[in-house]
Design an enzyme around this catalytic site. Structure first.
Site, PDB file in Angstrom:
ATOM      1  CG  ASP A   1      -2.137   0.940   0.964  1.00 49.22           C
ATOM      2  OD1 ASP A   1      -2.068   1.757   0.022  1.00 49.22           O
ATOM      3  OD2 ASP A   1      -3.123   0.865   1.718  1.00 49.22           O
TER       4      ASP A   1
HETATM    5  C1  BGC Z   1      -4.990   3.364   0.148  1.00 46.66           C
HETATM    6  C2  BGC Z   1      -5.074   2.393  -1.007  1.00 46.66           C
HETATM    7  C3  BGC Z   1      -4.920   3.137  -2.308  1.00 46.66           C
HETATM    8  C4  BGC Z   1      -3.617   3.886  -2.292  1.00 46.66           C
HETATM    9  C5  BGC Z   1      -3.358   4.678  -3.554  1.00 46.66           C
HETATM   10  C6  BGC Z   1      -3.789   4.264   0.067  1.00 46.66           C
HETATM   11  O1  BGC Z   1      -3.892   5.318   0.969  1.00 46.66           O
HETATM   12  O2  BGC Z   1      -4.986   2.663   1.371  1.00 46.66           O
HETATM   13  O3  BGC Z   1      -6.290   1.703  -0.963  1.00 46.66           O
HETATM   14  O4  BGC Z   1      -5.016   2.267  -3.392  1.00 46.66           O
HETATM   15  O5  BGC Z   1      -3.625   4.817  -1.215  1.00 46.66           O
HETATM   16  O6  BGC Z   1      -4.181   5.783  -3.597  1.00 46.66           O
END
Ligand code: BGC
Length: 814
Positions: free
Chosen positions: A232
């Site tokens: 993530d």
């Molecule tokens: C989130 C993800 C997301 C990523 C990119 C993170 O803060 O937890 O679900 O895909 O950001 O935006």
């Protein structure tokens, strides 16, 4: 779609590329470049992979509001119980991805709803692992069948936002296997998902991105996953442990732990080069699957069109129709005292009330997309009732902070400077200068359809945020007159001008919390503005220093306070034949990054609903929120409808359901509790000292309410429609020759539609263990089928139950 084996020639290409790449080239492919891209290896013709959020639409690479279809949230999808429809939704998402040049969609979110307070509940499908798994498989097959990859997330147990970057979910093996992992497992084994995103949190003490048991053990070892594992965003925490545990890709870039550091780790002998080769093999395989390796589409899908970096804003009627059907089938009619559907010929007046009765809200965070249309619900209702008077009253406001300006009141300033009515639709024109002082002509311009804009690293290709200044302009026409509260927060220094006069000076900003930590506090002023008059709005933003990495702004504007707005709403309800109250939540209450404080509807909404129902019992309450809310008034309402966050087709879909042009056929995919004290994780959530113990074990959701005799407000699986069904017999037979194996059972349910119109029913099949040797829930969902049955007709649901439907996790056999 089955496991997607690559053809031998693609595997051969991958082997050749691995052979040809230097260690540094291979290592460069283990981390992103910026937020959404991977680096290319131009020398060898390896293109730049592009990823995008997800999962309720495809945003693309812009954080300034390029438009795309805003789809229903996970809870609406979960409430459809319709795998075929979710498959079509997946196909629509793939088409959206192609329009944005995106190869990997960052979704679906399949974490289980453990507590309704979790800030991202709205992204998830359900509290039940089987329902989540079936819908996840359908979604992934729909998307990937078109040659676009899914990245299922967040692996695993990202079930709360409180301390999300560090908290350790302490979960026993049985609970993991029976509740929290099945959806991931099904997506890997059945849908052959091409990518997995690790969760921010720790699992039993170790960060998920460096959890060897989870990645190397379960995902790759047991489930045979051969795709890409990415972290993530900013969720990688080490070089060697993460690399050895099986993480392939650190996102976003520039790398903090992989890339150069990983190459160095190989050089000093802490990581074997074959480990890096494996990571790059997984990435190249993903590129092969989305058709960008060697220029050939993977399996005749749409991927051939993906490779271009250009992003299009496609407003497709076909995809819109799928979105609307998902809203209709995912809206749950919780109760109906013979009020719905309304008879358009008989209704003379309707009061549409509530803070969410204008443009319906959505949850916040990475899943947000900028819709093509901002349809107002009360207008959609008025259109369907041409013979009735339809009034709209807000009743109360629920903003946690000064709300972002309503972009539908702002027209794109298509020429420089002075007022007039805009011709470029709603939004702002954006001008980029290649110096920090707005000198000369802008080097580039574009249109923004949001009033919360962010530029990370670069504001325009080749123009670093630190060397730029940005001017945003729009023509603002207030819909009401009076003392408006205007506000501005920014990443960088900023000022806001109205008709050329500086009204907010934020050129010496105080440190705030937004914009990835680079934001200022919100500076507010009050200004008298006239209804219907057009004002020029201009915001300038420029860097704080010569190394400043992020520029951004949020322009806020709140309508003048109306002292008696509550009383006006109640009076309107009293005077109308029917009242429709739209209450709920919004992105400031439900989002990633924080949880909800409690189950209540924010602000005075409970009081508002109770007062409106008292004034007019013919009241329909619509709940536009992303997770269960407290609703003590439920029995008194004429009808209660829950569309959750339905996306941009929500207003029209709901208006159709009110007058019976469409039938809401959703069933709850989560239990609606009476009080937070009744919920399964109460007492365990949110944890302490860096840990949250999953003490409820497998008794999540209805498993808890049933087994512990706790009465919910509305149970899991509940939902009404506009017709009635008669269950006319259940036959259970041993399955034969089915794929489901020797222990399979076939359940056939005969169903008669006894009402006067066609309708949909969800047949749900639960199993209960007789004399279990370990505590087991009273019932566990084992299968389901959604049927459409004509008026007076009969139909049969056939549900196959395989061995897994009856099984439990047994430590002793593993
Ligand atoms: C989130 C993800 C997301 C990523 C990119 C993170 O803060 O937890 O679900 O895909 O950001 O935006």
């Amino acid at each position: 779609m089955t496991r997607s084996a690559l053809d031998p020639s693609t595997e051969a290409t991958i082997a050749e590329l691995l052979e040809a790449m230097t260690l540094d080239e291979k290592a460069s492919l283990t981390a992103g470049v910026g937020l959404w891209y991977l680096p290319p290896v131009a020398r060898l013709g390896v293109p730049a992979l592009k990823v995008s959020d997800g999962p309720s639409g495809v945003r693309g690479d812009s954080l300034i509001g390029r438009r795309s279809l805003s789809l229903p949230c996970g809870m609406t999808i979960g409430s459809t119980w319709n795998t075929a429809l979710v498959g079509r939704l997946g196909e629509a998402l793939a088409a959206e991805a192609v329009s944005k040049g995106v190869h990997v969609l960052l979704g679906p979110t399949v974490c289980i709803v453990r507590t309704p307070l979790a800030g991202r509940t709205f992204e998830s499908y359900s509290e039940d692992p089987l329902l989540t798994a079936r819908l996840a498989v359908a979604y992934v097959e729909g998307v990937q069948g078109q040659g676009v990859a899914c990245c299922i997330k967040h692996f695993a147990c990202n079930d709360q936002e409180f301390e999300r970057m560090t908290i350790s979910a302490e979960v026993d093996e049985r609970t993991l296997r029976e509740i929290h992992l099945p959806a991931f497992e099904a997506a890997v084994k059945e849908a052959g998902v091409w990518a997995v995103m690790t969760a921010y949190n720790r699992l039993n003490g170790t960060y998920c991105g460096e959890q060897p048991d989870l990645i190397a053990g379960v995902l790759r070892g047991e489930w045979d996953f051969d795709g890409l594992v990415m972290s993530d965003w900013f969720g990688t925490h080490s070089t060697v442990p993460a690399a050895l545990a099986g993480l392939d890709l650190e996102m976003p870039g520039p790398a903090a732990w992989f890339a150069d550091k990983l190459a160095d780790a190989v050089r000093v002998g802490s990581v074997d080069e074959t480990v890096v080769d494996e990571k790059v093999r997984h990435l190249l395989r993903l590129m092969g699957r989305v058709g960008i390796l060697g220029g050939e589409p993977a399996d005749g899908g749409a991927a051939g069109g993906v490779a271009s970096g250009a992003e299009r804003e496609e407003d497709s009627p076909e995809r819109r129709a799928v979105a609307r059907q998902v809203v209709i089938e995912g809206t749950v009619l919780l109760s109906n005292h013979a009020l719905l559907p309304l008879d358009p010929a008989a209704v003379r007046s309707v009061a549409v009330i509530g803070p969410n009765a204008g443009v319906l809200e959505a949850g916040g965070g990475s899943s947000e997309v900028t819709p093509h249309r901002r349809r107002r619900f009360f207008e959609a209702v008025a259109e369907r009732l041409p013979g009735a008077s339809v009034v709209h009253e807000v009743g109360c406001r629920i903003d946690k902070e000064l709300p972002t300006i309503d972009v539908s009141l702002v027209a794109v300033a298509s020429g420089a400077g002075s007022g007039g009515s805009g011709s470029g639709g709603s939004g702002f024109s954006v001008e980029y200068f290649d110096n920090t002082g707005f000198e000369g002509e802008p080097v580039a311009t574009e249109v923004a359809h949001l009033a919360r804009l962010t530029w990370v690293g670069q504001v325009w290709p080749g123009l670093a945020a630190a060397d730029a200044s940005v001017r945003v302009k729009g023509w603002f026409t207030p819909d009401v007159g009076g003392a408006w509260r205007l506000g501005l927060e920014s990443a960088g220094r900023s000022v806001c001008r109205v008709n050329g006069e500086v009204v907010i000076d934020n050129s010496d900003p105080q440190r705030g919390s937004g914009f990835y930590g680079a934001g200022s506090t919100l500076v507010e002023v009050e200004r008298e503005l006239a209804a219907g008059r057009t004002y020029t709005l201009e915001v300038d933003v420029w860097p704080r220093s010569s190394s400043w990495p992020v520029l951004g702004l949020r322009l806020a504007a709140d309508r003048p306070a109306v002292a008696d707005e509550f009383e006006r709403a109640v009076a309107a309800a009293r005077a109308a034949d029917v009242a429709v109250v739209v209450v709920g939540s919004n992105r400031t209450w439900e989002s990633e990054g924080f949880d909800r404080p409690d189950l209540s509807l924010p602000g005075r909404q409970r009081e508002l609903v109770e007062a409106v129902i008292e004034a007019n019992p013919r009241t329909v309450v619509i709940i536009n929120a992303g997770s269960p809310v407290e609703m003590a008034w439920a029995d008194a309402a004429g009808a209660v409808l829950v569309p959750w966050y339905p996306g941009e087709e929500g207003a029209d879909a709901l208006a159709d359901m009110l007058i019976g042009v469409a039938e809401p056929s959703g069933r709850l995919s989560v239990t609606m509790p009476r009080a937070i004290e009744d919920t399964p994780a109460f007492g365990w959530y949110p944890g302490a000292e860096g840990k949250v113990v999953y003490g409820e074990g497998v008794f999540v959701g209805y498993r808890h309410y049933d087994s512990r005799d706790v009465a919910p407000r509305f149970p899991f699986g509940h939902g009404l429609g506009y017709t009635t069904f008669d269950y006319r017999g259940v036959e259970v037979e041993a399955g034969s020759g089915s794929e489901s194996g020797s222990g399979s059972v076939r359940v056939r349910v005969a169903l008669g539609n006894t009402g006067g119109r066609a309708g949909r029913e969800v047949v749900q099949c639960y199993v209960r263990a007789l004399d279990p040797v370990v505590p087991r829930p009273d019932r566990e969902l084992a299968g389901f089928a959604k049927l459409e049955v004509g008026a007076g007709e009969e139909a049969s649901a056939v549900i196959e139950l395989n061995d897994a439907a009856f099984s439990r996790w047994d430590e002793t056999t593993h």
